[in-house]
Design a protein around this motif. Sequence first.
Motif, PDB file in Angstrom:
ATOM      1  N   HIS A  36       0.844  -1.190   0.000  1.00 53.31           N
ATOM      2  CA  HIS A  36       0.000   0.000   0.000  1.00 53.31           C
ATOM      3  C   HIS A  36       0.885   1.247   0.000  1.00 53.31           C
ATOM      4  O   HIS A  36       2.084   1.165   0.234  1.00 53.31           O
ATOM      5  CB  HIS A  36      -0.985  -0.002   1.185  1.00 53.31           C
ATOM      6  N   GLY A  40       4.190   3.612   7.023  1.00 53.82           N
ATOM      7  CA  GLY A  40       4.178   2.434   7.880  1.00 53.82           C
ATOM      8  C   GLY A  40       4.132   2.802   9.349  1.00 53.82           C
ATOM      9  O   GLY A  40       4.499   3.904   9.743  1.00 53.82           O
ATOM     10  N   ASP A  47      -0.648   5.439  10.567  1.00 53.90           N
ATOM     11  CA  ASP A  47      -1.751   5.571   9.621  1.00 53.90           C
ATOM     12  C   ASP A  47      -2.748   4.421   9.810  1.00 53.90           C
ATOM     13  O   ASP A  47      -2.364   3.255   9.876  1.00 53.90           O
ATOM     14  CB  ASP A  47      -1.195   5.561   8.193  1.00 53.90           C
ATOM     15  N   ARG A  49      -4.823   3.017   7.844  1.00 51.71           N
ATOM     16  CA  ARG A  49      -4.845   2.013   6.781  1.00 51.71           C
ATOM     17  C   ARG A  49      -3.731   0.995   6.953  1.00 51.71           C
ATOM     18  O   ARG A  49      -3.911  -0.204   6.724  1.00 51.71           O
ATOM     19  CB  ARG A  49      -4.760   2.682   5.410  1.00 51.71           C
ATOM     20  N   ASP A  50      -2.558   1.478   7.391  1.00 51.72           N
ATOM     21  CA  ASP A  50      -1.455   0.565   7.660  1.00 51.72           C
ATOM     22  C   ASP A  50      -1.785  -0.330   8.849  1.00 51.72           C
ATOM     23  O   ASP A  50      -1.476  -1.527   8.844  1.00 51.72           O
ATOM     24  CB  ASP A  50      -0.181   1.365   7.951  1.00 51.72           C
ATOM     25  N   ARG A  51      -2.448   0.219   9.860  1.00 49.08           N
ATOM     26  CA  ARG A  51      -2.836  -0.586  11.019  1.00 49.08           C
ATOM     27  C   ARG A  51      -3.864  -1.651  10.640  1.00 49.08           C
ATOM     28  O   ARG A  51      -3.829  -2.772  11.155  1.00 49.08           O
ATOM     29  CB  ARG A  51      -3.389   0.313  12.130  1.00 49.08           C
ATOM     30  N   ARG A  54      -1.864  -4.428   9.035  1.00 49.82           N
ATOM     31  CA  ARG A  54      -1.073  -5.187  10.011  1.00 49.82           C
ATOM     32  C   ARG A  54      -1.957  -6.023  10.925  1.00 49.82           C
ATOM     33  O   ARG A  54      -1.609  -7.148  11.297  1.00 49.82           O
ATOM     34  CB  ARG A  54      -0.199  -4.230  10.824  1.00 49.82           C
ATOM     35  N   VAL A  72       3.442  -7.108   5.036  1.00 51.42           N
ATOM     36  CA  VAL A  72       2.944  -5.772   4.686  1.00 51.42           C
ATOM     37  C   VAL A  72       4.090  -4.874   4.227  1.00 51.42           C
ATOM     38  O   VAL A  72       5.113  -4.757   4.905  1.00 51.42           O
ATOM     39  CB  VAL A  72       2.220  -5.131   5.890  1.00 51.42           C
ATOM     40  N   PRO A  74       4.556  -1.033   3.329  1.00 48.60           N
ATOM     41  CA  PRO A  74       3.978   0.317   3.268  1.00 48.60           C
ATOM     42  C   PRO A  74       4.745   1.218   2.300  1.00 48.60           C
ATOM     43  O   PRO A  74       5.730   0.813   1.683  1.00 48.60           O
ATOM     44  CB  PRO A  74       4.124   0.811   4.709  1.00 48.60           C
ATOM     45  N   THR A  75       4.270   2.439   2.171  1.00 49.35           N
ATOM     46  CA  THR A  75       4.908   3.505   1.370  1.00 49.35           C
ATOM     47  C   THR A  75       5.270   3.062  -0.052  1.00 49.35           C
ATOM     48  O   THR A  75       6.267   3.496  -0.616  1.00 49.35           O
ATOM     49  CB  THR A  75       6.177   4.055   2.075  1.00 49.35           C
TER      50      THR A  75
END
Length: 340
Positions: A36, A40, A47, A49-51, A54, A72, A74-75
């Motif tokens: 995504h 992260g 964020d 969405r990151d949570r 996870r 996962v 991120p970024t």
Amino acid sequence: MITRRHILGAASAVGGLVACPAVLRAQDAKVLKLSHQFPGGTLEEGDARDRIARRFAAEVEKRTSGGLKVQVYPTSSLMKTLAQFSAVRKGALDMSLVPLSYAGGEVPETNLALMPAVVASYGQAAKWRDAKIGEEFSKTLAEKGVVIITWVWQSGSVASKVKPILAPEDVKGVKIRGGGREIDMMFQAMGGIVSTMPSSEMYIGMQTGALEAAISSSTSLISFRLDEMTKNLTAGRGRSFWFVLEPLIMSKIVFDSLSPEQQKAVRDVGRELESFSFAAAKADDEELVKIYGARGVQIHDLTDANIDKWRDLARGTAWKDFAGKSARCAELLKLAEQVS
């Protein structure tokens, strides 16, 4: 030369594996990659969405006793932002959490995920999954190779370096980022100067002057630090003409390859995460106001009259254009309008 000692040693090793089912599970574990664009963090911080990603990974691994793992990224560290949806469709990427409006050029039906003023509150958004629109929208995506795992909705706020953006006439002459084709079409009709870019590029856009205003979710406006350059914030708390569906998705090719037990775990965890996603989005709406207010940004809230103006404009521009693309688009829009 193979000796009796070698044979006994090999037998002992095999016996050890048989006696250690955890080792066998680890060897047989299926690992999925989830990419995504958002910053992260951890299970508890960062964020939302990151949570979500996870928490999904942790709970699925737990429920499948380690048989299914999710990594996962991120970024956009694994794959560029705008390539993720297409990669999921083809099975080149297992999972993503992505604003579906980014895929509008490839799958026109996904533009409904950021159709201005179709959804104006979280209560309305929450009804989609189990309504006819949810069933038909999910079916359309599945036919395109994508399975919705968690429905993630976010309200939009407007960060502006210039005047506040409250009504359609306020966008005239403003360099603005809407985040989707239909939103952009509406802005252009009112004389706005539209700039297209993913939310991860908004900061540089504001910094360089390519943007004077940007609409995105409260979570993104927090994560990407636009408070440093904003003078006026139109808050999306409570109501907004901008609601985006950015779900956790999985490649249908990948989903179909899972065992029935793994599929059930994925479905169950995905659904259970939706209450967290709504709570996190609402909390970020309030946190956004606190963060920007502390910077001295002027805070503005939309009225029902403002929303009505945006909806009237949308009907004659974005809604009309979307419905004219195909019979399926027209059908989906009609179903969406039925959700009160």
